[in-house]
Scaffold this active site. Sequence first.
Site, PDB file in Angstrom:
ATOM      1  N   TYR A  99      50.145  98.456  44.780  1.00 14.59           N
ATOM      2  CA  TYR A  99      50.959  99.307  43.900  1.00 14.59           C
ATOM      3  C   TYR A  99      50.944  98.691  42.509  1.00 14.59           C
ATOM      4  O   TYR A  99      51.251  97.502  42.357  1.00 14.59           O
ATOM      5  CB  TYR A  99      52.406  99.429  44.394  1.00 14.59           C
ATOM      6  N   ASP A 131      48.473  91.249  38.797  1.00 16.50           N
ATOM      7  CA  ASP A 131      49.690  92.017  38.519  1.00 16.50           C
ATOM      8  C   ASP A 131      50.862  91.266  39.172  1.00 16.50           C
ATOM      9  O   ASP A 131      51.119  91.397  40.361  1.00 16.50           O
ATOM     10  CB  ASP A 131      49.546  93.427  39.089  1.00 16.50           C
ATOM     11  N   LYS A 136      59.532  93.551  35.480  1.00 18.02           N
ATOM     12  CA  LYS A 136      60.681  93.523  36.403  1.00 18.02           C
ATOM     13  C   LYS A 136      61.702  92.421  36.082  1.00 18.02           C
ATOM     14  O   LYS A 136      62.592  92.663  35.301  1.00 18.02           O
ATOM     15  CB  LYS A 136      60.180  93.480  37.841  1.00 18.02           C
ATOM     16  N   TYR A 191      61.117 109.345  42.582  1.00 17.76           N
ATOM     17  CA  TYR A 191      60.488 109.876  43.800  1.00 17.76           C
ATOM     18  C   TYR A 191      61.420 110.815  44.548  1.00 17.76           C
ATOM     19  O   TYR A 191      61.637 110.680  45.746  1.00 17.76           O
ATOM     20  CB  TYR A 191      60.057 108.715  44.717  1.00 17.76           C
TER      21      TYR A 191
HETATM   22  C1  LIG Z   1      57.151  97.896  39.745  1.00 21.06           C
HETATM   23  C2  LIG Z   1      55.730  97.512  39.609  1.00 21.06           C
HETATM   24  C3  LIG Z   1      54.913  98.062  38.581  1.00 21.06           C
HETATM   25  C4  LIG Z   1      55.425  99.129  37.629  1.00 21.06           C
HETATM   26  O1  LIG Z   1      56.449  98.670  36.817  1.00 21.06           O
HETATM   27  P1  LIG Z   1      57.446  99.741  36.089  1.00 21.06           P
HETATM   28  O2  LIG Z   1      58.283  98.886  35.202  1.00 21.06           O
HETATM   29  O3  LIG Z   1      58.188 100.415  37.185  1.00 21.06           O
HETATM   30  O4  LIG Z   1      56.571 100.692  35.347  1.00 21.06           O
HETATM   31  C5  LIG Z   1      53.614  97.636  38.501  1.00 21.06           C
HETATM   32  N1  LIG Z   1      53.117  96.709  39.348  1.00 21.06           N
HETATM   33  C6  LIG Z   1      53.865  96.148  40.313  1.00 21.06           C
HETATM   34  C7  LIG Z   1      53.263  95.099  41.193  1.00 21.06           C
HETATM   35  C8  LIG Z   1      55.189  96.542  40.487  1.00 21.06           C
HETATM   36  O5  LIG Z   1      55.917  96.006  41.477  1.00 21.06           O
END
Ligand SMILES: *Cc1c(COP(=O)(O)O)cnc(C)c1O
Length: 408
Positions: free
Chosen positions: A137, A234, A263, A16
């Site tokens: 997100y 997610d 993550k 970013y």
């Molecule tokens: C960071 C994140 C993503 C994307 O993961 P990347 O490994 O950066 O592609 C998707 N969903 C959530 C909730 C996130 O925090």
Amino acid sequence: MTDVASWDREHVWHPYAATPADVHVVTGAKDVRITLQDGRELIDGMSSWWAAIHGYNHPLLNQALTDQVGTMAHVMFGGLTHEPAARLARTLADLTGLPKVFFADSGSVSVEVAIKMALQYGRPRGRRRLMTVKGGYHGDTFGAMAVCDPVNGMHHLFTGALPVHVFASLPPRELSDAYLDELTVTVGAHARELAAIIVEPVVQGAGGMRFYHPAYLRRLRELADEHDILLIADEIATGFGRTGELLGCDHAGIRPDIMCLGKALTGGYLSLAATLCTERVAEGIGVLMHGPTFMGNPLATAVAQASLDLLAARPWREEVRGIEAGLTEGLAEAAGLAAVKEVRVLGAIGVIETREPVDVRRVQDVAMARGVWLRPFNRLIYAMPPYSITPGDLAAVTGAMVAAAQAL
Ligand SMILES: *Cc1c(COP(=O)(O)O)cnc(C)c1O
């Protein structure tokens, strides 16, 4: 060595950011500390974006990687398999109750796979859209971006290139019957076109570091069941204990049909994510049309297994509870500041929300002068430190956050 900064300025994009970007050169990281080229040591308040839950340079994770690299760094996953991937799939299925595991190479890709699963599953019934809530997100690739908050996710930059999905309004922190009704009405109105509902359970991360009441997750589960829609959780940010429960969904006592993990999955060592689903979803899909080149990579899956073994062995619930108490106490005094709108803490996540967008560099300068690394964005000065942080280091992190808010 001294040329790193100039090579970077010359050639490298950062997250970013425009190029050249405003960055610091790191030469090492150990436990909760990052060492800069000029010799300064910074306590990492960010766990490298939720990932390094055990701290850096952990002997057990290092060992798992070096053992694996001596055996096999990679083989293709098409038609071949190996112990690290198969073992990790078993571990993840046990942890989540979702038996079918797709390994992806990043969180965003795992969200693409989740969306693809839902669309393939829903296609025979004409289900081609998704529903989500504002403030979310889910990643930066196009499919994921289309379910990010339309404003934060910068949808206007990509109008015409993004599918248009259904959005309910921001989920509130408190229990609200009006919001429960809104969810019911929104799902009902679109039920026959919806393949899936996708949300981050309980904590909306990069979309605004907001926490919401678990009752909304339970309502979405009920509505999904009632209308035969899949629920995608997610858990990329919330997974592996960050919120005080192993999974964000545990706050609501529900299980999704599809789950994304990423993550912290490898303890912050390598990029790896997973999309898990139920037996029913897997059967409904049949052949899933996705297959990354580095799928199931042995190094990544081996270090993920070691990280999960380490998590199982460490008293993470007590650690996260201790961090929650330390964040609550340490950030309390920011709540009275004129520039501060709200202070909030959940598990090992601490947030100072300011009234105006902050100057990132200025906040970082104040924090770095106190030996702390923070990465604020928009109106948020926040921290989610490694679980291994000591009370003294945590107090330094909260002290830096409060000082940064005071300096606004
Ligand atoms: C960071 C994140 C993503 C994307 O993961 P990347 O490994 O950066 O592609 C998707 N969903 C959530 C909730 C996130 O925090």
